[in-house]
Design a protein around this motif. Structure first.
Motif, PDB file in Angstrom:
ATOM      1  N   ASP B 315     -12.335   0.819 -10.588  1.00  0.00           N
ATOM      2  CA  ASP B 315     -11.614   0.914 -11.803  1.00  0.00           C
ATOM      3  C   ASP B 315      -9.858   1.176 -11.579  1.00  0.00           C
ATOM      4  N   ALA B 316      -9.695   1.763 -10.524  1.00  0.00           N
ATOM      5  CA  ALA B 316      -8.132   1.816 -10.048  1.00  0.00           C
ATOM      6  C   ALA B 316      -7.747   0.431  -9.763  1.00  0.00           C
ATOM      7  N   LYS B 317      -8.264  -0.249  -9.007  1.00  0.00           N
ATOM      8  CA  LYS B 317      -8.008  -1.574  -8.495  1.00  0.00           C
ATOM      9  C   LYS B 317      -7.644  -2.583 -10.102  1.00  0.00           C
ATOM     10  N   GLN B 318      -8.797  -2.305 -10.877  1.00  0.00           N
ATOM     11  CA  GLN B 318      -8.878  -3.179 -12.117  1.00  0.00           C
ATOM     12  C   GLN B 318      -7.504  -2.872 -12.988  1.00  0.00           C
ATOM     13  N   ASN B 319      -7.518  -1.512 -13.161  1.00  0.00           N
ATOM     14  CA  ASN B 319      -6.274  -0.964 -13.984  1.00  0.00           C
ATOM     15  C   ASN B 319      -5.201  -1.278 -13.558  1.00  0.00           C
ATOM     16  N   LEU B 320      -4.743  -1.424 -12.212  1.00  0.00           N
ATOM     17  CA  LEU B 320      -3.534  -1.615 -11.665  1.00  0.00           C
ATOM     18  C   LEU B 320      -3.290  -3.186 -11.857  1.00  0.00           C
ATOM     19  N   GLN B 321      -4.384  -3.874 -11.613  1.00  0.00           N
ATOM     20  CA  GLN B 321      -3.997  -5.387 -11.705  1.00  0.00           C
ATOM     21  C   GLN B 321      -3.885  -5.688 -13.234  1.00  0.00           C
ATOM     22  N   LEU B 322      -4.249  -4.821 -14.192  1.00  0.00           N
ATOM     23  CA  LEU B 322      -4.188  -5.324 -15.564  1.00  0.00           C
ATOM     24  C   LEU B 322      -2.451  -5.315 -15.838  1.00  0.00           C
ATOM     25  N   GLN B 323      -1.820  -4.264 -15.004  1.00  0.00           N
ATOM     26  CA  GLN B 323      -0.484  -4.090 -15.556  1.00  0.00           C
ATOM     27  C   GLN B 323       0.402  -4.764 -14.599  1.00  0.00           C
ATOM     28  N   THR B 324      -0.338  -5.387 -13.409  1.00  0.00           N
ATOM     29  CA  THR B 324       0.688  -5.959 -12.411  1.00  0.00           C
ATOM     30  C   THR B 324       0.950  -7.579 -12.758  1.00  0.00           C
ATOM     31  N   TYR B 325       1.970  -7.861 -12.557  1.00  0.00           N
ATOM     32  CA  TYR B 325       2.135  -9.251 -12.741  1.00  0.00           C
ATOM     33  C   TYR B 325       3.098  -9.959 -11.526  1.00  0.00           C
ATOM     34  N   PRO B 326       2.437 -10.973 -10.734  1.00  0.00           N
ATOM     35  CA  PRO B 326       1.517 -11.599 -11.013  1.00  0.00           C
ATOM     36  C   PRO B 326       0.161 -10.618 -10.577  1.00  0.00           C
ATOM     37  N   LYS B 327      -1.123 -11.003 -11.140  1.00  0.00           N
ATOM     38  CA  LYS B 327      -2.270 -10.438 -10.838  1.00  0.00           C
ATOM     39  C   LYS B 327      -2.589 -10.347  -9.676  1.00  0.00           C
ATOM     40  N   GLY B 328      -3.219  -9.516  -8.940  1.00  0.00           N
ATOM     41  CA  GLY B 328      -4.017  -9.523  -7.680  1.00  0.00           C
ATOM     42  C   GLY B 328      -2.902  -8.881  -6.734  1.00  0.00           C
ATOM     43  N   LYS B 329      -1.798  -8.478  -7.033  1.00  0.00           N
ATOM     44  CA  LYS B 329      -0.860  -8.052  -6.045  1.00  0.00           C
ATOM     45  C   LYS B 329      -1.535  -6.775  -5.542  1.00  0.00           C
ATOM     46  N   ASP B 330      -1.143  -6.595  -4.245  1.00  0.00           N
ATOM     47  CA  ASP B 330      -1.777  -5.242  -3.490  1.00  0.00           C
ATOM     48  C   ASP B 330      -1.120  -3.988  -4.286  1.00  0.00           C
ATOM     49  N   ALA B 331      -1.891  -2.821  -3.976  1.00  0.00           N
ATOM     50  CA  ALA B 331      -1.314  -1.497  -4.451  1.00  0.00           C
ATOM     51  C   ALA B 331      -0.372  -1.295  -3.036  1.00  0.00           C
ATOM     52  N   SER B 332       0.648  -0.454  -3.532  1.00  0.00           N
ATOM     53  CA  SER B 332       1.545   0.061  -2.472  1.00  0.00           C
ATOM     54  C   SER B 332       1.203   1.335  -1.720  1.00  0.00           C
ATOM     55  N   ILE B 333       0.372   2.145  -2.659  1.00  0.00           N
ATOM     56  CA  ILE B 333      -0.065   3.536  -2.081  1.00  0.00           C
ATOM     57  C   ILE B 333      -1.217   3.922  -3.185  1.00  0.00           C
ATOM     58  N   ILE B 334      -2.194   4.612  -2.332  1.00  0.00           N
ATOM     59  CA  ILE B 334      -3.407   5.221  -2.977  1.00  0.00           C
ATOM     60  C   ILE B 334      -3.246   6.719  -2.905  1.00  0.00           C
ATOM     61  N   PHE B 335      -3.245   7.323  -4.018  1.00  0.00           N
ATOM     62  CA  PHE B 335      -3.447   9.017  -3.840  1.00  0.00           C
ATOM     63  C   PHE B 335      -4.925   9.112  -4.264  1.00  0.00           C
ATOM     64  N   VAL B 336      -5.543  10.068  -3.503  1.00  0.00           N
ATOM     65  CA  VAL B 336      -6.863  10.461  -3.667  1.00  0.00           C
ATOM     66  C   VAL B 336      -7.002  12.042  -3.858  1.00  0.00           C
ATOM     67  N   LEU B 337      -7.544  12.520  -4.786  1.00  0.00           N
ATOM     68  CA  LEU B 337      -7.815  13.941  -5.106  1.00  0.00           C
ATOM     69  C   LEU B 337      -9.154  13.904  -5.189  1.00  0.00           C
ATOM     70  N   ASN B 338      -9.643  14.551  -4.289  1.00  0.00           N
ATOM     71  CA  ASN B 338     -11.095  14.708  -4.103  1.00  0.00           C
ATOM     72  C   ASN B 338     -11.967  16.045  -4.115  1.00  0.00           C
ATOM     73  N   SER B 339     -12.845  16.077  -5.024  1.00  0.00           N
ATOM     74  CA  SER B 339     -13.261  17.565  -5.061  1.00  0.00           C
ATOM     75  C   SER B 339     -14.107  18.168  -3.779  1.00  0.00           C
ATOM     76  N   ALA B 340     -13.868  19.403  -3.537  1.00  0.00           N
ATOM     77  CA  ALA B 340     -14.501  20.119  -2.388  1.00  0.00           C
ATOM     78  C   ALA B 340     -15.984  20.074  -2.407  1.00  0.00           C
ATOM     79  N   SER B 341     -16.421  20.011  -3.581  1.00  0.00           N
ATOM     80  CA  SER B 341     -18.003  19.984  -3.890  1.00  0.00           C
ATOM     81  C   SER B 341     -18.414  18.692  -3.307  1.00  0.00           C
ATOM     82  N   ARG B 342     -17.741  17.755  -3.385  1.00  0.00           N
ATOM     83  CA  ARG B 342     -18.436  16.309  -2.898  1.00  0.00           C
ATOM     84  C   ARG B 342     -18.110  16.308  -1.365  1.00  0.00           C
ATOM     85  N   LEU B 343     -17.298  17.070  -0.934  1.00  0.00           N
ATOM     86  CA  LEU B 343     -17.182  17.036   0.638  1.00  0.00           C
ATOM     87  C   LEU B 343     -18.559  17.974   1.073  1.00  0.00           C
TER      88      LEU B 343
END
Lengths: 502, 400
Positions: B315-343
């Motif tokens: 989802d993050a990739k698709q949503n980023l590509q929807l905004q990015t021109y030209p499409k398919g450009k790589d992300a520069s940085i990823i922030f991850v917020l991950n619940s302790a319960s998942r760990l």
């Protein structure tokens, strides 16, 4: 027909009846449908309830499976931690350093939140804290006070050599509640640290959260950890003992070496003094001896006219004894020169067989006189790197001795044997042999074996000493093997290539 | 690409060396670009002002710095419990403001308002894109803080936030970094505006099990009754355990079997961890549960959890590509917020989440943290929706 009012009334009545019948029919049908619908709703509700019951079974099973999985994961992680810690323990041989290897991240991975280690100090009769993870200074002081006040109970736990936990505190030496209050934890494990020798102690681990219970798996892991610490302490103790022993040994060896070096130095000094003395005396003796011999020769010559027979006989004795004395002094001088290293060996490469044959030629008369058989198997292609004149003196001495101490008709054999950069030359005879006790001192100066031949034949007792010094000046070796009445074998190592003196 | 970023991490015990090692690793991605912003996540043992001074001395004293402490730091290199992770961002064409609010513990609503006010400073005529903020782990009720921010920024303004998990089980205290200050009981954040592309995904992977139940009495995060009975009866019934037994296993039950709130028109359930069970049978949740809402018991597996990570990353990739021109450009940085319960659920498989994110963003630096709660709009494609407080989710934010 329609103007007839009765007809209208009848018709209205009929229609009403029909409507009532239809409505009644609809009501009946609806009621049936409702019944069916209610039935269906009931069925759906029942199905939902059944599904809910199944869901309950699923979650109950799931939570149990998760517990098992969690325990398994915890054990695997715990084992990894223990493996890492065991390696760390093995890398240190200092008792306190072993405890420093245990870090908070290890404890976190073991699923614990508080850790302490105490070791009983026999001399001070108190527990010393070796490790603290999770307690501030004030809490630690309170805990130590509580342990000191009840140290006998903790020693009893250690003596049992069994892990005690909030899960299985069977012994009840210290009640669970007391431990929980002292250490401010919900769950705990106390595992004895028992090295084979030395001070014993215990490892305490605990959790403060109610939802992080200590499990049987934790108990096992903590027991293994305490045991690893004990093993590490044992290794450290053994290492320390070995290290101290080695240090003591090294100290003693060093002391003995120093004493030996001093003794050797002293010996060298004495030996040098002796050599210097012998050399000086020999030189001092040689000058008057030359005069004595000179005058004796003049008197024996015709220049002084014919001498009376008795005088001539005495002068000849003076002359002969002077020769012997000169010979002895020369030998002594040679020995002292060799010992002091003042003589430089003029080394060259010579054929061994030729060297030996030259010597044998010199002694052929003596051999013939005693009718001795001399055999030699020295290969013709062996070259030795020696000072020719000195080595000839060696052969003259050794073959001369063999002739001297072998009875008539006896045998003398010369053999060789290769020995890396040397050639071993053996001179064997079938003579009277040398007693065991004499073999050890035969190469010492002025030593003469006590036997009938030596009683009759005069000698200086310097020959074999000279031989030994010459061989050693070639970095060679000489030794003797002998049996009384069966003969002797003098063996020596002569260099076949140039030996660089270290 | 308006944004260049690099993330470095080091678990060297010597903080100066750790900083040097971490910053050195950012060089490849950052190239020669001037550093505009530093985001720092460290384990609590590094939370001292000298650390921040040392970082500022290297990256530049004028470079804004925000950060938090955390006990599970996510980077492209793995997950670290004792480390320093530094993200250096170069954003020449984008605009951003950093801010901190120190009064969020005393008055969360006012604290949120203060934070938003600072974030909006100087952004009047620039297209504002989104806010990213972190609050102290000891804040029990985050809703007023969020409301305070939303009052100024608008109810539908995209806000992505996290309450970092703490390793202090008793107080849940964490530290926040703002420039050269080490704070606690605060919130720090940044507002992005202008030429910046972003896309995010948020998923949890838990599925409903059993019948839906109506919350008949609740206030804020406390559920008193469900279907007229004490709320804990739901758990008692499902697990066949009495309240003391449930309390003993609370952490496990809370993480593995949260409550799911049905949000009308949404496929995803909004999850709520149970923080405590009161003796009267009330359930205290991590976040608000509306009175009258329909809730269900939720169940998750490692597989469903990892699948959710994959969906969130996609989802993050698709949503980023929807905004990015030209499409398919790589992300520069990823922030991850991950619940302790998942760990907790994933256990030793936790690193698989990093692998999954990397499979979607192979060459992008990653920085992230373990959280108690995550805040983000529920819908990711139509992201300009209301921001909710979530539990048990993974939020993946991609920027370029």
């Amino acid at each position: 027909m329609f103007s007839n009012p009765n007809y209208i009334v009848y018709l209205s009545g009929f229609v009403s009846m029909l409507i009532i019948i239809i409505l009644a029919f609809i009501i009946v049908v609806k009621s049936e449908k409702n019944k069916k619908l209610l039935l269906a709703i009931d069925q759906i509700k029942n199905s939902l309830d059944q599904m809910d019951e199944q869901a309950k079974l699923i979650v109950r099973t799931d939570i149990e499976l998760n517990k098992i999985q969690e325990e398994l994961d915890k054990k695997i992680s715990g084992l990894y931690v223990l493996q890492r810690l065991s390696r760390a323990f093995a890398s240190t041989l200092d008792e306190k350093e072993i405890f420093n290897k245990i870090k908070s991240e290890h404890i976190e991975e073991l699923g614990m939140q508080r850790v302490l280690a105490f070791i009983w100090q026999k001399k001070e009769t108190k527990f010393l804290q070796y490790l603290n993870i999770g307690y501030d200074q004030t809490s630690l002081e309170n805990i130590m006070r509580a342990i000191d006040n009840n140290h006998l109970a903790y020693l009893k736990i250690i003596k049992q050599e069994k892990t005690v936990s909030s899960l299985s505190n069977d012994s009840g030496i210290i009640p669970n509640q007391e431990i929980q209050d002292i250490f401010k934890v919900k769950d705990f494990c106390i595992s004895p640290i028992v090295p084979k020798e030395g001070n014993h102690g215990f490892l305490f681990v605990g959790t403060v959260s109610e939802d992080i219970p200590v499990t049987e798996g934790d108990e096992e892991l903590i027991t293994i950890l305490a045991s690893s610490i004990g093993q590490g302490m044992e290794n450290a103790r053994l290492f320390e003992a070995t290290w101290h022993a080695q240090q003591e040994l090294e100290r003693r060896v060093e002391q003995r070496t120093r004493e030996l070096t001093d003794a050797v130095t002293e010996l060298k000094k004495i030996s040098k003094r002796k050599s210097d003395f012998v050399s000086a005396v020999s030189h001092e003796l040689r000058t008057p001896l030359t005069s004595i011999k000179g005058y004796a020769s003049i008197l024996l010559g015709k220049g002084m006219g014919e001498l009376p027979e008795a005088l001539k006989e005495r002068l000849e004795k003076i002359n002969r004894h002077s020769d012997e004395l000169v010979h002895m002094i020369n030998d002594l001088l040679d020995i002292t020169r060799l010992e002091s290293g003042r003589v430089t060996m003029k080394k060259g490469t010579y054929n061994l067989k030729s060297l030996v044959e030259n010597t044998v030629d010199l002694l052929s008369v003596q051999l013939k006189n005693k009718n001795l058989t001399l055999s030699s198997n020295i290969p013709p292609d062996i070259n030795v790197v020696v000072d020719k004149s000195q080595i000839e003196r060696v052969f003259v001495n050794l073959i001369g001795n063999a002739i001297k101490f072998t009875a008539a008709e006896g045998t003398i054999s010369l053999t060789t044997r290769p020995a890396e950069k040397f050639i071993q030359v053996n001179i064997s005879d079938s003579g009277i042999g040398i007693p065991k006790e004499a073999q050890e001192v035969i190469f010492e100066e002025f030593y003469r074996v006590d036997n009938p031949i030596n009683d009759k034949v005069k000698g200086t007792g310097l020959g074999l000493s000279l031989v030994k010094n010459i061989i050693e000046a070639h970095q060679g070796l000489i030794w003797v093997e002998s049996q009384v009445t069966k003969g002797s074998t003098f063996s020596m190592l002569l260099p076949t290539v140039e030996i660089v003196k270290k | 690409m308006p944004i260049y970023a690099g993330v470095g991490v080091s678990n060297n015990k010597d903080y100066k060396r750790a900083i040097a090692e971490a910053i050195y690793q950012t060089k490849n991605s950052l190239k020669e670009n001037q550093i505009s912003l530093a985001v720092v996540i460290t384990s609590p043992d590094f939370a001292f002002p000298n650390l921040l001074k040392a970082i500022s001395n290297i990256v530049g004293l004028s470079v804004p710095l925000i950060g938090v402490t955390n006990n599970a730091i996510f980077t492209q290199e793995g997950i670290f419990s004792h480390a320093i992770a530094i993200a250096l961002i170069s954003a020449k064409e984008a605009h951003f403001n950093t801010a901190s609010s120190k009064s969020v513990l005393k008055d969360p609503q006012a604290g949120g308002d203060e934070l938003a006010k600072q974030l909006l400073f100087g952004m009047k005529n620039i297209l504002r894109r989104f806010v990213l903020f972190f609050s102290d782990g000891s804040i029990t009720d985050n809703q007023p803080l969020l409301s305070g921010i939303q009052q100024r920024l608008g109810q539908s303004f995209p806000i992505i936030a996290a309450t970092p998990a703490s390793n202090n089980i008793e107080t849940n205290k964490t530290f926040q970094y703002f420039n050269q200050e080490v704070l606690n009981g605060s919130a720090v954040g940044l507002l992005w505006a202008g030429k910046v592309n972003f896309g995010f995904g948020i998923k949890h992977g838990w599925k409903p099990i059993g019948k839906p139940h109506r919350v008949t009495s609740a206030y804020k995060s406390t559920i008193t009754q469900i279907e007229g009975k004490p709320a804990a009866a739901l758990y008692q019934d499902y697990f066949a355990k009495d309240i003391p037994e449930l309390k003993k296993e609370l952490r496990r039950i809370s993480c593995l079997y949260p409550l799911g709130i049905n949000v009308s028109g949404e496929e995803e359930y909004l999850l709520r961890n149970i923080l405590s069970i009161e003796n009267d049978g009330s359930l205290i949740c991590r976040d608000d549960v509306p009175n009258g809402s329909r809730v269900r018991l939720m169940i998750g597996t490692k597989e469903s959890c990892l699948l959710a990570t994959e969906e969130a990353a996609r989802d993050a990739k698709q949503n980023l590509q929807l905004q990015t021109y030209p499409k398919g450009k790589d992300a520069s940085i990823i922030f991850v917020l991950n619940s302790a319960s998942r760990l907790y659920l994933l256990g030793r498989q936790i690193t698989k989440e990093i692998e999954i994110i990397k499979s979607q963003f192979p060459h992008t630096p990653i920085i992230g943290l373990c959280t108690y709660r995550e805040q983000a709009p529920l819908k990711t494609t139509d992201f300009a929706g209301k921001t909710y407080s979530h539990n048990q989710t993974i939020v993946i934010l991609a920027m370029s």
